[in-house]
Design a protein around this motif. Structure first.
Motif, PDB file in Angstrom:
ATOM      1  N   THR A   1     -95.847  -5.152  22.129  1.00  0.00           N
ATOM      2  CA  THR A   1     -96.417  -5.557  20.845  1.00  0.00           C
ATOM      3  C   THR A   1     -97.580  -6.505  21.061  1.00  0.00           C
ATOM      4  OG1 THR A   1     -94.869  -7.400  20.685  1.00  0.00           O
ATOM      5  CG2 THR A   1     -94.215  -5.340  19.635  1.00  0.00           C
ATOM      6  N   SER A   2     -98.542  -6.452  20.168  1.00  0.00           N
ATOM      7  CA  SER A   2     -99.659  -7.393  20.211  1.00  0.00           C
ATOM      8  C   SER A   2     -99.228  -8.682  19.540  1.00  0.00           C
ATOM      9  CB  SER A   2    -100.872  -6.796  19.491  1.00  0.00           C
ATOM     10  OG  SER A   2    -100.572  -6.595  18.128  1.00  0.00           O
TER      11      SER A   2
ATOM     12  N   LEU B   1     -97.618  -1.294  20.232  1.00  0.00           N
ATOM     13  CA  LEU B   1     -98.565  -0.587  21.091  1.00  0.00           C
ATOM     14  C   LEU B   1     -97.826   0.516  21.833  1.00  0.00           C
ATOM     15  CD1 LEU B   1    -100.319  -3.721  22.562  1.00  0.00           C
ATOM     16  CD2 LEU B   1    -101.293  -2.161  20.888  1.00  0.00           C
TER      17      LEU B   1
ATOM     18  N   ASN C   1    -101.135   0.483  28.239  1.00  0.00           N
ATOM     19  CA  ASN C   1    -101.035   0.498  26.784  1.00  0.00           C
ATOM     20  C   ASN C   1    -102.011   1.532  26.271  1.00  0.00           C
ATOM     21  OD1 ASN C   1     -99.077  -1.475  26.145  1.00  0.00           O
ATOM     22  ND2 ASN C   1    -100.537  -3.093  26.541  1.00  0.00           N
TER      23      ASN C   1
ATOM     24  N   GLN D   1    -104.069   1.075  23.873  1.00  0.00           N
ATOM     25  CA  GLN D   1    -105.278   0.411  23.397  1.00  0.00           C
ATOM     26  C   GLN D   1    -105.260  -1.041  23.849  1.00  0.00           C
ATOM     27  OE1 GLN D   1    -105.147  -0.377  19.008  1.00  0.00           O
ATOM     28  NE2 GLN D   1    -103.294   0.841  19.152  1.00  0.00           N
ATOM     29  N   SER D   2    -106.429  -1.663  23.857  1.00  0.00           N
ATOM     30  CA  SER D   2    -106.495  -3.078  24.217  1.00  0.00           C
ATOM     31  C   SER D   2    -106.045  -3.910  23.020  1.00  0.00           C
ATOM     32  CB  SER D   2    -107.910  -3.463  24.623  1.00  0.00           C
ATOM     33  OG  SER D   2    -108.793  -3.275  23.553  1.00  0.00           O
ATOM     34  N   TYR D   3    -105.742  -5.179  23.248  1.00  0.00           N
ATOM     35  CA  TYR D   3    -105.193  -6.026  22.199  1.00  0.00           C
ATOM     36  C   TYR D   3    -105.371  -7.485  22.581  1.00  0.00           C
ATOM     37  CZ  TYR D   3    -101.421  -6.606  25.500  1.00  0.00           C
ATOM     38  OH  TYR D   3    -100.711  -6.903  26.624  1.00  0.00           O
ATOM     39  N   GLU D   4    -105.145  -8.365  21.629  1.00  0.00           N
ATOM     40  CA  GLU D   4    -105.187  -9.794  21.899  1.00  0.00           C
ATOM     41  C   GLU D   4    -103.754 -10.298  22.012  1.00  0.00           C
ATOM     42  OE1 GLU D   4    -106.719 -13.810  19.705  1.00  0.00           O
ATOM     43  OE2 GLU D   4    -108.005 -12.042  19.657  1.00  0.00           O
ATOM     44  N   LYS D   5    -103.488 -11.095  23.029  1.00  0.00           N
ATOM     45  CA  LYS D   5    -102.131 -11.556  23.295  1.00  0.00           C
ATOM     46  C   LYS D   5    -102.165 -13.010  23.744  1.00  0.00           C
ATOM     47  CE  LYS D   5     -97.718 -10.653  23.926  1.00  0.00           C
ATOM     48  NZ  LYS D   5     -96.843 -10.231  22.862  1.00  0.00           N
TER      49      LYS D   5
ATOM     50  N   ASN E   1    -107.964 -11.053  25.321  1.00  0.00           N
ATOM     51  CA  ASN E   1    -108.098  -9.700  24.813  1.00  0.00           C
ATOM     52  C   ASN E   1    -108.122  -8.817  26.046  1.00  0.00           C
ATOM     53  OD1 ASN E   1    -108.531  -7.378  23.453  1.00  0.00           O
ATOM     54  ND2 ASN E   1    -110.386  -8.029  22.418  1.00  0.00           N
TER      55      ASN E   1
END
Length: 147
Positions: free
Chosen positions: A25-26, A32, A60, A62-66, A78
């Motif tokens: 999860t983001s 994700l 994943n 897609q890319s994401y912010e974590k 990111n």
């Protein structure tokens, strides 16, 4: 769903916290997806011995912010989609018509991104607050007997 890789599979053998078959999860709770491209090659050494090599990535979708660091929740990244890779070496040895020996060795190499998916767990960081991304290894053998 089974990729054929020894560590990255539906049972997450040897990976107690991270099950790559579950989506990560983001930071906003968005689920994700996970993609596990892998390739295998067989080499028939003798009539009764076959070797198999496997190589796979876990990504994943897609890319994401974590959140990057559990010690500083304001620090985030990111990150890209790449989480880990694995290489497997296996053999299939036919001992008798009804008995087979299947030894294997697998190496799982996570990236920092692998740890960031569970940044809430302080055990995933070293004393210097660096991500703990130690390689994991699995060695084993299976004996199959047909009645």
């Amino acid at each position: 769903y089974d990729t054929g890789l020894e560590i990255i599979n539906e049972d997450a053998n040897g990976i107690s916290i991270h099950n790559p078959m579950n989506s990560f999860t983001s930071s906003n709770g968005f689920q994700l997806g996970v993609v596990v491209p892998s390739v295998f090659a067989d080499w028939k050494y003798k009539e009764n011995i076959t070797f198999t090599g496997g190589f796979g990535f876990i990504l994943n979708d897609q890319s994401y912010e974590k959140v990057m660091n559990v010690f500083d929740p304001q620090e985030s990244i990111n990150d890209d989609m790449f989480i880990a890779w694995e290489i497997d070496l296996k053999a299939k040895i036919v001992l008798y018509d009804s008995m087979q020996l299947l030894p294997y060795i697998a190496f799982f190499v996570p990236t920092d991104n692998f740890v960031y998916n569970t940044a809430s767990n302080p055990l995933n960081f070293t004393e210097d607050r660096e991500p703990a991304t130690d390689m994991q290894m699995k060695v084993g053998a299976t004996v199959k007997y047909n009645f």
